[in-house]
Design an enzyme around this catalytic site. Structure first.
Site, PDB file in Angstrom:
ATOM      1  N   TRP A   1       8.480   0.677   1.918  1.00  0.00           N
ATOM      2  CA  TRP A   1       8.231   0.174   3.280  1.00  0.00           C
ATOM      3  C   TRP A   1       7.360  -1.078   3.266  1.00  0.00           C
ATOM      4  O   TRP A   1       6.487  -1.249   4.113  1.00  0.00           O
ATOM      5  CB  TRP A   1       7.580   1.238   4.171  1.00  0.00           C
TER       6      TRP A   1
ATOM      7  N   LEU B   1       0.816  -1.208   0.000  1.00  0.00           N
ATOM      8  CA  LEU B   1       0.000   0.000   0.000  1.00  0.00           C
ATOM      9  C   LEU B   1       0.853   1.263   0.000  1.00  0.00           C
ATOM     10  O   LEU B   1       0.695   2.133  -0.850  1.00  0.00           O
ATOM     11  CB  LEU B   1      -0.943  -0.009   1.206  1.00  0.00           C
TER      12      LEU B   1
ATOM     13  N   GLU C   1      17.626  -0.665  31.488  1.00  0.00           N
ATOM     14  CA  GLU C   1      18.134  -0.013  32.693  1.00  0.00           C
ATOM     15  C   GLU C   1      18.144  -0.967  33.885  1.00  0.00           C
ATOM     16  O   GLU C   1      19.072  -0.958  34.696  1.00  0.00           O
ATOM     17  CB  GLU C   1      17.285   1.215  33.002  1.00  0.00           C
TER      18      GLU C   1
ATOM     19  N   GLU D   1       1.415   0.810  10.164  1.00  0.00           N
ATOM     20  CA  GLU D   1      -0.044   0.609  10.211  1.00  0.00           C
ATOM     21  C   GLU D   1      -0.744   1.745  10.964  1.00  0.00           C
ATOM     22  O   GLU D   1      -1.688   1.532  11.714  1.00  0.00           O
ATOM     23  CB  GLU D   1      -0.383  -0.760  10.798  1.00  0.00           C
TER      24      GLU D   1
ATOM     25  N   GLY E   1       2.368   8.114   2.934  1.00  0.00           N
ATOM     26  CA  GLY E   1       2.601   7.387   4.171  1.00  0.00           C
ATOM     27  C   GLY E   1       1.350   7.407   5.017  1.00  0.00           C
ATOM     28  O   GLY E   1       0.455   6.586   4.862  1.00  0.00           O
TER      29      GLY E   1
ATOM     30  N   TYR F   1      -9.837   8.630  -4.407  1.00  0.00           N
ATOM     31  CA  TYR F   1      -9.724   7.355  -3.718  1.00  0.00           C
ATOM     32  C   TYR F   1     -10.700   6.312  -4.267  1.00  0.00           C
ATOM     33  O   TYR F   1     -10.495   5.097  -4.087  1.00  0.00           O
ATOM     34  CB  TYR F   1      -9.909   7.527  -2.214  1.00  0.00           C
TER      35      TYR F   1
ATOM     36  N   SER G   1       1.323   6.983  15.716  1.00  0.00           N
ATOM     37  CA  SER G   1       0.632   7.288  16.973  1.00  0.00           C
ATOM     38  C   SER G   1      -0.286   8.496  16.817  1.00  0.00           C
ATOM     39  O   SER G   1      -1.392   8.522  17.367  1.00  0.00           O
ATOM     40  CB  SER G   1       1.662   7.538  18.084  1.00  0.00           C
TER      41      SER G   1
END
Length: 418
Positions: free
Chosen positions: A193, A162, A372, A399, A168, A215, A402
């Site tokens: 990607w 895609l 850590e 996918e 992106g 689209y 954020s």
């Protein structure tokens, strides 16, 4: 075989055949005395057996090869073969097509358990099952299903194409074009990607057949590598390095007209639908990753002594470990809540976005803390703890970033309250 235990949970309820025996479970194995989960993190006996079977495969087969694959940035072919042999690449595919005929939740269990050992193997299995297999199962013609699903269940890795250099987060600003000539479509353009693309032989490619329609011109095609798909570049990445990520070029790629998935102009709808499901898969991957880092680092804190006591018994460490455990439980509940809603036919887009966002955040925090907690040892590549942190970063990117997840959640809130 690792799949046999989970398969036996339902074997008495249906006839055995060569094809069915390949599967590890069925999706709707229901007895009159069957236990139905009453909480989000409670699983059926069959699901628990599946989890144990996949865990053994991940630890015994994948585990010894993790560091070598990461260092070489290449998936070991024996791992791909093993996933098919265990029936883990056709989880929701019907037994008539060689699959396990199992549930979406079962797919997530597989993804989570593989990610505890190697997120690279997990995402390979995830994309194959939750994106490619799902699209062909739901939108393919009978001829397409009969031709491709047995391959996808038993032997042939797939790829979902895609993203492009100029599309992106705005995934549908596609520049790849398809033009109909006789009984073929001719595709020109490139994809970027693309997961699994180096090893895959079956590709789902999204291209625009009529840019004037925006689209609504986007269409989904099935192609095979031998049609002339060219790998232009294999990316060198920060994390999930054994998972191939490539740029693909299509120069007059010739695809038969019968290889259109759904129908002309339905690609946008198909992709949106499957990506909502796919985000739950990424949530499961990030959940498994975080749990894997936690499981490696926490025991060390009770073995390593400083100032006369295990470092894990110091209050400052106890509070950090407890907070990480809370974050993990919240990620688990969000992930399987979204999965159960999806299986029950309830709206789940907001819940999928929440699960994907939160699990990716938790994966980064917990894997970073794990380094850590283990101190200098955690910073070395020998233990494998640092690899979880490197692998975790992709969860906030692919996918849907954020910010895209937050935007999706915010739109639902606006709709509810405005």
């Amino acid at each position: 075989m690792f799949r046999s235990a989970a398969f036996r949970a339902c074997s008495s309820l249906r006839p055995r055949s060569a094809q069915v025996a390949r599967g590890f479970s069925t999706s709707r194995c229901i007895r009159s005395d069957a236990y139905v989960p009453t909480s989000l993190d409670t699983f059926t006996e069959e699901e628990q057996m599946l989890r144990e079977a996949v865990r053994r495969f991940a630890v015994d087969v994948v585990g010894p090869k993790v560091r070598e694959m990461d260092e070489n940035e290449k998936m070991d072919p024996s791992i791909i073969k093993g996933l098919f042999e265990q029936g883990l690449m056709g989880i929701e595919i019907d037994p008539d097509h060689g699959g396990a005929g199992s549930s979406f939740t079962s797919a997530l269990i597989v993804i989570e358990e593989l990610a505890k050992v190697d997120p690279s193997v997990s995402v390979m299995c995830d994309v194959h099952n939750t994106l490619v297999n799902t699209i062909i199962r739901k939108h393919g013609t009978k001829e397409q299903q009969d031709k491709f699903l047995p391959l996808l269940a038993e032997s042939t890795l797939s790829s979902f194409c895609l993203s492009e250099p100029a599309s992106g987060s705005d995934a549908f600003a596609l520049q790849t074009r398809a033009k109909k000539e006789g009984d073929h479509w001719i595709l020109n353009g490139s994809k970027m990607w693309i997961t699994n693309s180096y090893e895959a032989d079956i590709f789902l490619i999204f291209a625009n057949i009529d840019p004037s329609k925006g689209y609504k011109g986007i269409t989904c095609f099935i192609a095979t590598k031998d049609m002339g798909i060219k790998i232009a570049k294999k990316e060198q990445k920060l994390g999930i390095r054994a998972s191939s990520t490539c740029t693909l070029n299509f120069d007059d790629l010739k695809i038969p007209v019968e290889n259109v998935i759904g129908s002309e102009g339905k690609g946008y709808k198909i992709a949106i639908e499957v990506l909502n499901e796919g985000r739950i898969g990424i949530a499961a991957q990030m959940l498994g990753l975080a749990q894997g880092a936690f499981d490696k680092a926490v025991p060390y804190t009770y073995q390593r002594k400083q100032f006369g006591q295990p470092i894990g018994t110091f209050q400052g460490m106890q509070f950090q470990i407890a907070q990480a455990a809370i974050d993990l439980e919240a990620a688990r509940l969000l992930t399987y809540n979204a999965a159960r809603r999806k299986e029950e036919g309830k709206p789940f887009t907001k819940e999928a976005a929440m699960a994907k966002y939160w699990s990716s955040q938790v994966a980064q925090r917990v894997s970073g803390s794990a380094i850590e907690w283990a101190g200098g040892v955690g910073f070395t590549r020998e233990t494998g703890i640092e690899k979880y942190w490197r692998d975790s970063k992709i969860g906030a990117i692919y996918e849907g970033t954020s910010n895209i997840q937050l935007q999706t959640i915010a739109k639902f809130i606006e709709k509810e309250y405005s």
